[in-house]
Design a protein around this motif. Structure first.
Motif, mmCIF file in Angstrom:
data_model
loop_
_atom_site.group_PDB
_atom_site.id
_atom_site.type_symbol
_atom_site.label_atom_id
_atom_site.label_comp_id
_atom_site.label_asym_id
_atom_site.label_seq_id
_atom_site.Cartn_x
_atom_site.Cartn_y
_atom_site.Cartn_z
ATOM 1 N N ALA A 129 0.807 -1.261 -0.030
ATOM 2 C CA ALA A 129 -0.220 0.058 0.099
ATOM 3 C C ALA A 129 0.849 1.379 -0.146
ATOM 4 C CB ALA A 129 -0.878 0.018 1.079
ATOM 5 N N GLY A 130 1.859 1.278 0.628
ATOM 6 C CA GLY A 130 3.060 2.326 0.680
ATOM 7 C C GLY A 130 3.605 2.723 -0.733
ATOM 8 N N GLY A 131 3.955 1.379 -1.277
ATOM 9 C CA GLY A 131 4.258 1.594 -2.670
ATOM 10 C C GLY A 131 3.317 2.216 -3.458
ATOM 11 N N VAL A 132 2.148 1.878 -3.434
ATOM 12 C CA VAL A 132 1.153 2.508 -4.586
ATOM 13 C C VAL A 132 0.890 3.944 -4.099
ATOM 14 C CG1 VAL A 132 -1.326 2.630 -4.887
ATOM 15 C CG2 VAL A 132 -0.357 0.589 -4.555
ATOM 16 N N ALA A 133 0.975 4.293 -2.839
ATOM 17 C CA ALA A 133 0.865 5.721 -2.471
ATOM 18 C C ALA A 133 2.116 6.380 -2.991
ATOM 19 C CB ALA A 133 0.757 5.875 -0.997
ATOM 20 N N ASP A 134 3.317 5.908 -2.595
ATOM 21 C CA ASP A 134 4.516 6.489 -3.008
ATOM 22 C C ASP A 134 4.736 6.865 -4.761
ATOM 23 O OD1 ASP A 134 5.232 6.781 -0.570
ATOM 24 O OD2 ASP A 134 6.543 4.875 -0.482
ATOM 25 N N ALA A 135 4.375 5.809 -5.451
ATOM 26 C CA ALA A 135 4.449 5.863 -6.896
ATOM 27 C C ALA A 135 3.427 6.822 -7.339
ATOM 28 C CB ALA A 135 4.017 4.334 -7.361
ATOM 29 N N ARG A 136 2.226 7.048 -6.588
ATOM 30 C CA ARG A 136 1.286 8.319 -7.198
ATOM 31 C C ARG A 136 1.989 9.554 -6.960
ATOM 32 N NH1 ARG A 136 -4.165 5.236 -4.857
ATOM 33 N NH2 ARG A 136 -4.436 3.828 -6.604
ATOM 34 N N THR A 137 2.360 9.644 -5.924
ATOM 35 C CA THR A 137 3.137 11.023 -5.368
ATOM 36 C C THR A 137 4.149 11.089 -6.404
ATOM 37 O OG1 THR A 137 2.324 10.921 -3.158
ATOM 38 C CG2 THR A 137 4.077 12.606 -3.608
ATOM 39 N N ALA A 138 5.246 10.458 -6.603
ATOM 40 C CA ALA A 138 6.315 10.388 -7.293
ATOM 41 C C ALA A 138 5.982 10.778 -8.820
ATOM 42 C CB ALA A 138 7.098 9.098 -7.335
ATOM 43 N N TRP A 139 5.146 10.250 -9.296
ATOM 44 C CA TRP A 139 4.793 10.421 -10.638
ATOM 45 C C TRP A 139 4.043 11.632 -10.710
ATOM 46 C CZ3 TRP A 139 6.873 8.568 -14.655
ATOM 47 C CH2 TRP A 139 6.221 8.905 -15.910
ATOM 48 N N GLN A 140 3.153 12.142 -9.793
ATOM 49 C CA GLN A 140 2.647 13.582 -9.864
ATOM 50 C C GLN A 140 3.606 14.628 -10.063
ATOM 51 O OE1 GLN A 140 2.176 16.068 -7.369
ATOM 52 N NE2 GLN A 140 1.320 17.342 -9.062
ATOM 53 N N LEU A 141 4.738 14.462 -9.130
ATOM 54 C CA LEU A 141 5.598 15.486 -9.020
ATOM 55 C C LEU A 141 6.697 15.398 -9.997
ATOM 56 C CD1 LEU A 141 6.511 15.137 -5.114
ATOM 57 C CD2 LEU A 141 5.174 17.009 -6.020
#
Length: 269
Positions: A129-141
């Motif tokens: 779940a952390g990986g999902v959240a981190d990937a979404r943040t990373a891709w947006q930035l």
């Protein structure tokens, strides 16, 4: 780290603007700055003569200072500062990215929010779940700053993890990342073992340079060995007891480019 295939030929069917022409020149310059690494792509060890990229977090270093110091580009954050800290280079911004590209510097994306002993735990400890959240943040930035749509993002394993922790915790985090941005756009930062495990488990993508994967290896926890498939090797890790070189008034980490394609934005539009 700090909290520091062939290219496609452009064939425009219309007259390009001066602004676009300058952008193409800057992109070509960033590629050329790493081109020398291709000659040594098969070498299993890093070389001080290889093109170098720097990473840093405290503030944005002017492009002119990076060029003056002889570096070919930067590995910059697509993550925010941890609670209680305010790091001026996190995340990379569109104006700063544009200034780097205009100066002919390569840009590579890295994600790291948490840190061992920091005000937020290491990112990989948060599992799938952390990986999902981190990937979404990373891709947006990453995309907000103008990052290439097919460029990889290196996700940090900034700790000396063993195989059990990798299998039960870190691997699940990477699988969460893969579910959002895909394997091909996923890279890893870490010691030699996690880089090798990530490759064997198929959770990081492949560079356009033959035999290379999106592995940014740090000398920390690597026992003096360099993973032959890595594209980047962090040769200088700046610490209080062993500070890195000063660029633009800031101590930085330094990584050697071991391949022509290290995931720089201009190669992955």
């Amino acid at each position: 780290m700090q909290d520091s295939q062939g290219t496609t030929e452009l064939r425009p069917s219309h007259r390009i603007s001066r602004r676009d022409a300058l952008r193409y020149v800057a992109a070509a310059s960033a590629l050329a700055g790493l081109g020398a690494a291709a000659a040594g792509a098969a070498a299993p060890v890093a070389s001080a003569a290889a093109p170098t990229l720097i990473d840093f977090a405290m503030r944005q270093i002017p492009a002119r200072d990076i060029r003056a110091a002889g570096h070919s580009g930067v590995i910059n954050y697509v993550s925010t500062s941890r609670p209680g800290s305010s790091m001026g280079a996190k995340p990379i911004t569109l104006p700063y990215a544009q200034s780097l590209a205009a100066a002919g510097l390569a840009i590579v994306s890295n994600y790291q929010y948490g840190k061992p002993g920091g005000t937020a735990p290491s990112d990989f400890t948060r599992g799938y779940a952390g990986g999902v959240a981190d990937a979404r943040t990373a891709w947006q930035l990453h995309t907000a700053a103008g990052g290439g749509q097919s460029a990889p993002i290196y996700f940090s394993v900034d700790d000396d993890v063993n195989r059990e922790t990798w299998n039960n915790v870190v691997l699940q985090w990477f699988r969460g990342i893969n579910s959002v941005i895909g394997v091909q756009r996923t890279g890893i930062y870490g010691g030699i073992n996690p880089c090798q495990w990530a490759t064997a488990d198929g959770v990081i993508g492949r560079s356009g340079s033959p035999g290379r994967v999106w592995a940014w290896q740090t000398r920390s926890w690597s026992g003096g060995q360099v993973y032959p498939a890595a594209v980047l090797y962090q040769r200088v890790v700046s610490t209080v007891s062993n500070p890195g070189p000063v660029v633009g008034g800031l101590e930085v980490d330094v990584s050697d480019a071991l391949a022509q394609d290290v995931g720089q934005w201009n190669l992955h539009p």
